[in-house]
Design a protein around this motif. Structure first.
Motif, PDB file in Angstrom:
ATOM      1  N   UNK A  62       0.835  -1.198   0.000  1.00  0.00           N
ATOM      2  CA  UNK A  62       0.000   0.000   0.000  1.00  0.00           C
ATOM      3  C   UNK A  62       0.868   1.245   0.000  1.00  0.00           C
ATOM      4  N   UNK A  63       0.511   2.186  -0.864  1.00  0.00           N
ATOM      5  CA  UNK A  63       1.099   3.533  -0.858  1.00  0.00           C
ATOM      6  C   UNK A  63       0.060   4.488  -0.275  1.00  0.00           C
ATOM      7  N   UNK A  64       0.431   5.228   0.751  1.00  0.00           N
ATOM      8  CA  UNK A  64      -0.471   6.208   1.372  1.00  0.00           C
ATOM      9  C   UNK A  64       0.178   7.585   1.261  1.00  0.00           C
ATOM     10  N   UNK A  65      -0.437   8.513   0.548  1.00  0.00           N
ATOM     11  CA  UNK A  65       0.139   9.851   0.393  1.00  0.00           C
ATOM     12  C   UNK A  65      -0.017  10.674   1.667  1.00  0.00           C
ATOM     13  N   UNK A  66       0.788  11.693   1.797  1.00  0.00           N
ATOM     14  CA  UNK A  66       0.722  12.560   2.977  1.00  0.00           C
ATOM     15  C   UNK A  66      -0.633  13.227   3.126  1.00  0.00           C
ATOM     16  N   UNK A  67      -1.292  13.533   1.996  1.00  0.00           N
ATOM     17  CA  UNK A  67      -2.589  14.227   2.093  1.00  0.00           C
ATOM     18  C   UNK A  67      -3.597  13.383   2.855  1.00  0.00           C
ATOM     19  N   UNK A  68      -3.562  12.069   2.659  1.00  0.00           N
ATOM     20  CA  UNK A  68      -4.505  11.195   3.372  1.00  0.00           C
ATOM     21  C   UNK A  68      -4.149  11.090   4.838  1.00  0.00           C
TER      22      UNK A  68
END
Length: 607
Positions: A62-68
């Motif tokens: 999983x890749x989770x961006x900083x915005x989330x």
């Protein structure tokens, strides 16, 4: 029982080892290592997570961006490897997390599964091929992953997507079949859905299908059948080059669910250029969910009203949801509200010629229209034309007299407000509402308008209980077509208050009327038109009551109109056409959902 945990992948473990040396390193080398660490994580910031599904451990990268992480809504893309592949193969091949780093990207790992074209003994990982197969283990896996992401992060529910190759593409189609309500769009490659090819219809969703002309495994002839099934299911027109990427063909859908294809000359191998095309496609197709208010009791039960709000000036996007809530909550109508929508963001964008959801008119008992200068795409204009051809009742407000501005070479040209042909002179405004755009009658934004009931029409059902009507907006010239029954005259005032004096230079002008129109079939439909109706006009109780009464009358419920009909606003109503209230930006239809959300949300920024 289902659970999940976060585990570093191999790259992350290496980075942890690298970081452990920092405390023993001189400052300069520390800064170099820190820079390398940052750059590596930006390229391949994937973490492995585990879930326990019916006693079996499942995993995904999983890749989770900083915005989330910071609480801002992020889209999700699910990518599914082919039979015999792995989540790491999918990450390397699809590369969605590098092409769209602002999205949450999930590469799920399949379990050993019997293949339908290869590996019949099931010695390699893959995905269930039908609802009920493998005890729905992979559907349960998807459900668990999505639920945990929505729990841990802020997810944009309008932008959840699935894509995959071969068996993974077929599982994307299975998700469409079994979990359509979760998704905005799909992008399978080299794959089929036997359920759809066998003729059932899926819930209409945008889809990009990628196929190789020389595919020896999932043969191109089979995939052409799949594409035809998609076009049939989504009610699509003939194809043309997609203006976003000319390598693709787009088949526009009458159901707001376009089918796109990318046909490449290759084999079954996943094409290197596909991920870039897929990201473009996903960004163009957020899920459109119409705003619906539905009452539970009242004379309107069983009646469906569709409101279309898309003008440039008078805040129809405030006025029509407020009216819809009144009619739904107090009187039992089902009310669908459609807006001009920016297709890239999903934001309500007043005046934009893009009104998704017009197919709701297929079941409508009344159209309430407040548009200006619209030139809609065919799949959005055709439902309006079909509705008029069956002579559905219409309530038209303010700029709807010039609601359409359509080029002469369009098949819908006759609906243009300036259409001069004898077959439909004056276009939609004149032929349906009874008047087209003639011009302002006095200075707008400097004069308001009093509306006085025509004495001879005081007993008309639309005027039941109506007194002291006043509109914030200035007067229009209006000379309704023969056969129109004028109910109220507009008296321009020299000022912006109800108590402002009459403008002595102006004589009364038609301000509200009723009529009937006919289609070629000979059927007729009721019409109410007022050249007023800006959001601020609804504050006036007399005017608001007339519009609510008009909706009852138009659908044939005039016997239910009473002088004390409940017209109270439902939830906070803060009109901004005229006043000090500052509007919030980037408002979506779902921000107006429910009975208690403010109309319109107020800006939180300081003036």
């Amino acid at each position: 029982m289902q659970s999940h945990m976060l585990i570093p992948n191999n790259r992350s473990q290496s980075l942890l080892t690298l970081a452990a040396t920092i405390s023993k390193t001189p400052l300069l080398i520390f800064l170099v290592l820190l820079s390398l660490l940052t750059n590596v994580r930006a390229v391949d910031d994937l973490a492995r997570r585990e879930w326990k599904i019916d006693g079996v451990t499942r995993e995904a990268l999983i890749h989770v961006p900083n915005v989330a992480i910071k609480g801002n809504a992020a889209p999700i893309v699910f990518g599914f490897h082919g039979h015999g592949g792995s989540m790491q193969n999918a990450a390397n091949s699809f590369r969605i997390h590098t092409l769209w780093p602002e999205a949450i990207v999930v590469y799920m790992q399949g379990l050993n599964t019997p293949g339908r074209l290869t590996d019949p003994e099931g010695k390699k990982p893959g995905w269930q091929f039908a609802v009920g197969n493998q005890s729905d283990r992979d559907l349960k896996f998807f459900d668990a992953v999505l639920a945990s992401l929505q729990h841990d992060y802020k997810v944009d529910k309008k932008r959840i997507y699935a894509m995959g190759h071969s068996n993974g593409g077929s599982f994307s189609y299975l998700l469409w079949e079994a979990r359509a309500e979760k998704f905005a769009a799909f992008a399978p490659s080299g794959s089929l859905s036997q359920s759809l090819v066998a003729l059932p219809t899926f819930v209409a969703k945008p889809v990009l299908h990628i196929a190789g002309e020389n595919d020896p495994l999932v043969k191109f002839a089979w995939q052409k059948l799949m594409i035809n099934a998609l076009r049939r299911s989504n009610d699509c027109s003939e194809g043309k080059p997609w203006n976003v990427d000319k390598r693709c063909t787009i088949y526009k859908s009458a159901l707001n669910a376009d089918v796109l294809t990318y046909i490449h000359p290759g084999t079954h191998k996943y094409p290197d250029e596909a991920p870039e095309i897929i990201v473009k496609f996903f960004k163009e197709y957020p899920k459109t969910t119409p705003l619906v208010y539905e009452g539970t009791a009242g004379p309107g039960m069983g009646k469906h009203i569709v409101f279309i709000a898309d003008d440039h000036e008078y805040k129809s996007e405030e006025a029509l949801p407020a009216l819809a809530r009144i009619l739904a909550k107090h009187h039992g109508f089902k009310c669908t509200v459609l807006f001009g929508i920016d297709p890239k963001t999903g934001d309500i964008t007043p005046g934009l010629s893009n009104i998704p959801g017009a197919e709701a008119l297929k079941t409508a008992d009344l159209l309430v229209l407040f548009t200006r200068f619209q030139d809609l795409p065919a799949e959005q204009m055709q439902p309006i034309v079909d509705y008029l051809n069956r002579c559905g009742p219409v309530v038209g407000l303010r700029t709807s007299t010039h609601g359409f501005k359509i080029p002469t070479n369009s098949p819908f040209a006759k609906y243009d407000f300036e259409y001069s042909g004898d077959d439909y002179k004056g276009g939609f405004g004149r032929q349906i509402l009874g008047e087209t755009w003639v011009g302002h009658y006095g200075p707008n934004h400097q004069s308001s308008t009093r509306l006085e009931i025509v004495p001879a029409k005081a007993n008309h059902p639309v005027l039941t209980g109506v007194t002291n009507m006043w509109a914030q907006i200035g007067a229009y010239n209006a000379y309704p077509i023969e056969g129109s029954e004028v109910l109220a005259m507009a008296l321009p005032l020299s000022g912006m208050e109800p108590s402002s004096p009459l403008d002595s230079t102006k004589t009364p002008m038609a301000g509200a009327w009723v009529r009937k129109y006919q289609s070629a079939s000979g059927k007729s439909g009721r019409v109410f038109t007022s050249t007023y109706g800006a959001s601020g006009d609804l504050i006036n109780e007399g005017f608001r009551r007339m519009i609510v009464n008009a909706c009852f009358w138009a659908v044939g419920l005039e016997k239910a109109i009473q002088p004390n009909l409940d017209i109270r606003f439902v939830g906070p109503f803060r009109p901004t056409w005229h006043g000090e209230t500052k509007r919030a930006d980037h408002v979506k239809p779902e921000d107006l959902a429910g009975w208690d959300s403010p109309i319109w949300p107020e800006s939180k920024s300081k003036p």
